[in-house]
Design an enzyme around this catalytic site. Structure first.
Site, PDB file in Angstrom:
ATOM      1  N   ASP A   1      -4.794  18.799 -27.864  1.00  0.00           N
ATOM      2  CA  ASP A   1      -4.299  20.170 -27.999  1.00  0.00           C
ATOM      3  C   ASP A   1      -5.307  21.093 -28.667  1.00  0.00           C
ATOM      4  O   ASP A   1      -6.339  20.645 -29.164  1.00  0.00           O
ATOM      5  CB  ASP A   1      -2.955  20.179 -28.761  1.00  0.00           C
TER       6      ASP A   1
ATOM      7  N   ASN B   1       8.633  16.570 -37.248  1.00  0.00           N
ATOM      8  CA  ASN B   1       9.752  16.808 -36.317  1.00  0.00           C
ATOM      9  C   ASN B   1       9.681  15.907 -35.091  1.00  0.00           C
ATOM     10  O   ASN B   1      10.414  16.101 -34.130  1.00  0.00           O
ATOM     11  CB  ASN B   1       9.781  18.284 -35.889  1.00  0.00           C
TER      12      ASN B   1
ATOM     13  N   HIS C   1       7.043  15.565 -33.060  1.00  0.00           N
ATOM     14  CA  HIS C   1       6.188  16.020 -31.944  1.00  0.00           C
ATOM     15  C   HIS C   1       4.982  15.089 -31.746  1.00  0.00           C
ATOM     16  O   HIS C   1       4.532  14.431 -32.681  1.00  0.00           O
ATOM     17  CB  HIS C   1       5.766  17.487 -32.092  1.00  0.00           C
TER      18      HIS C   1
ATOM     19  N   GLU D   1       6.711  19.999 -28.719  1.00  0.00           N
ATOM     20  CA  GLU D   1       7.714  20.232 -29.762  1.00  0.00           C
ATOM     21  C   GLU D   1       9.102  19.800 -29.280  1.00  0.00           C
ATOM     22  O   GLU D   1       9.353  19.706 -28.077  1.00  0.00           O
ATOM     23  CB  GLU D   1       7.745  21.728 -30.099  1.00  0.00           C
TER      24      GLU D   1
HETATM   25  P1  PGA Z   1      -1.107  15.435 -39.433  1.00  0.00           P
HETATM   26  O1  PGA Z   1      -0.500  16.030 -38.112  1.00  0.00           O
HETATM   27  O2  PGA Z   1      -1.938  14.256 -39.032  1.00  0.00           O
HETATM   28  O3  PGA Z   1      -1.940  16.532 -40.019  1.00  0.00           O
HETATM   29  O4  PGA Z   1       0.044  15.029 -40.300  1.00  0.00           O
HETATM   30  C1  PGA Z   1       0.031  15.162 -37.153  1.00  0.00           C
HETATM   31  C2  PGA Z   1       0.747  15.920 -36.085  1.00  0.00           C
HETATM   32  O5  PGA Z   1       1.310  16.988 -36.367  1.00  0.00           O
HETATM   33  O6  PGA Z   1       0.797  15.446 -34.941  1.00  0.00           O
END
Ligand code: PGA
Length: 247
Positions: A67, A136, A138, A143
């Site tokens: 992404d 959450n 994702h 999302e």
């Molecule tokens: P993070 O993000 O590794 O910074 O916790 C992971 C994600 O949101 O997929």
């Protein structure tokens, strides 16, 4: 699903690096799906070190990132391209032509997304996809929502995600509200997948994703349908799921 519940962040990172290292050694032309975020930073550190030690080469490796923020240029310090250059790409012998990251400044979103999916297909699909997970549930920036989206697409980030991302920006107003993400279809098409998580705040997401129902409300839950997923969590992130701690 294989599951590693490891002592801490460092053990999680080195286990993940071991799996990526084996993939590269077994197939020096591998197509890797890469993730950004705090979680894989330690893994990238190991991979850079192993490259410096002469253990692995990225010369013929092809990468696709999950992404990118919409509206950030590639040289913005919070863009995911910048993250990848900083944590991996500038430190290894990868061919820049083999690196793919969605263009956050594209003028034609549908066209860029279509091309991205086509490039993945032309590369012969992803051999090993690396994933983190949001609080959450994702994966990439897929999302929680009403349905799973197959291909690369533009998303409106949820409040949970905006809140989590705000730690990297000077003010909340600067946090991009939209992003371009690979869809769950491309993720599920990967031949193998590793999902990394660390810390207490990921424990519920891990439980919902791997021991709850498969639902677009928890995008990572779709990974239950994939035949080759390895979950690598530290004790805190794995504290709510079944399974023994691995030594
Ligand atoms: P993070 O993000 O590794 O910074 O916790 C992971 C994600 O949101 O997929």
């Amino acid at each position: 699903m294989k599951k590693y519940i490891l002592k801490d962040y460092e053990e999680m990172s080195s286990k993940a690096a071991d799996i990526v290292t084996s993939q590269i050694k077994n197939n020096p032309n591998s197509v890797l799906g890469l993730a950004t975020g705090s979680t894989p930073e330690g893994m990238y550190k190991h991979l850079v070190q192993r490259h410096k030690d002469g253990e692995i080469s990225f010369k013929d490796i092809v990468t696709f990132n999950l992404d990118e923020y919409y509206g950030l240029s590639s040289d913005h310090p919070q863009s995911y391209r910048y993250f990848m250059e900083d944590h991996l790409l500038y430190h290894v012998d990868i061919d820049p032509d083999n690196v793919h990251i969605p263009d956050g400044l594209t003028k034609d979103i549908p066209e860029m997304c279509k091309n991205y999916d086509q490039l993945i297909e032309e590369a012969g699909q992803i051999d090993l996809q690396i994933l983190g997970i949001g609080i959450n549930g994702h994966i990439g920036f897929n999302e929680p929502g009403e349905k799973f989206v197959k291909g690369t697409h533009l998303v409106d980030l949820t409040d949970d995600t905006l809140d989590a991302n705000s730690r990297f920006f000077k003010s909340d107003e600067q946090v991009p509200a939209r992003a371009i993400t690979m869809g769950v279809g491309s993720i599920l098409n990967a031949k193998s997948i590793i999902l990394l998580a660390s810390g207490k705040n990921k424990a519920d997401a891990i439980k919902m994703a791997f021991e709850g129902p498969i639902t677009p409300q928890v995008p990572a839950s779709i990974l239950q349908l994939h035949p080759d997923v390895t979950l690598i969590v530290d004790e805190e992130a794995g504290s709510k799921i079944k399974g023994e701690k691995n030594e």
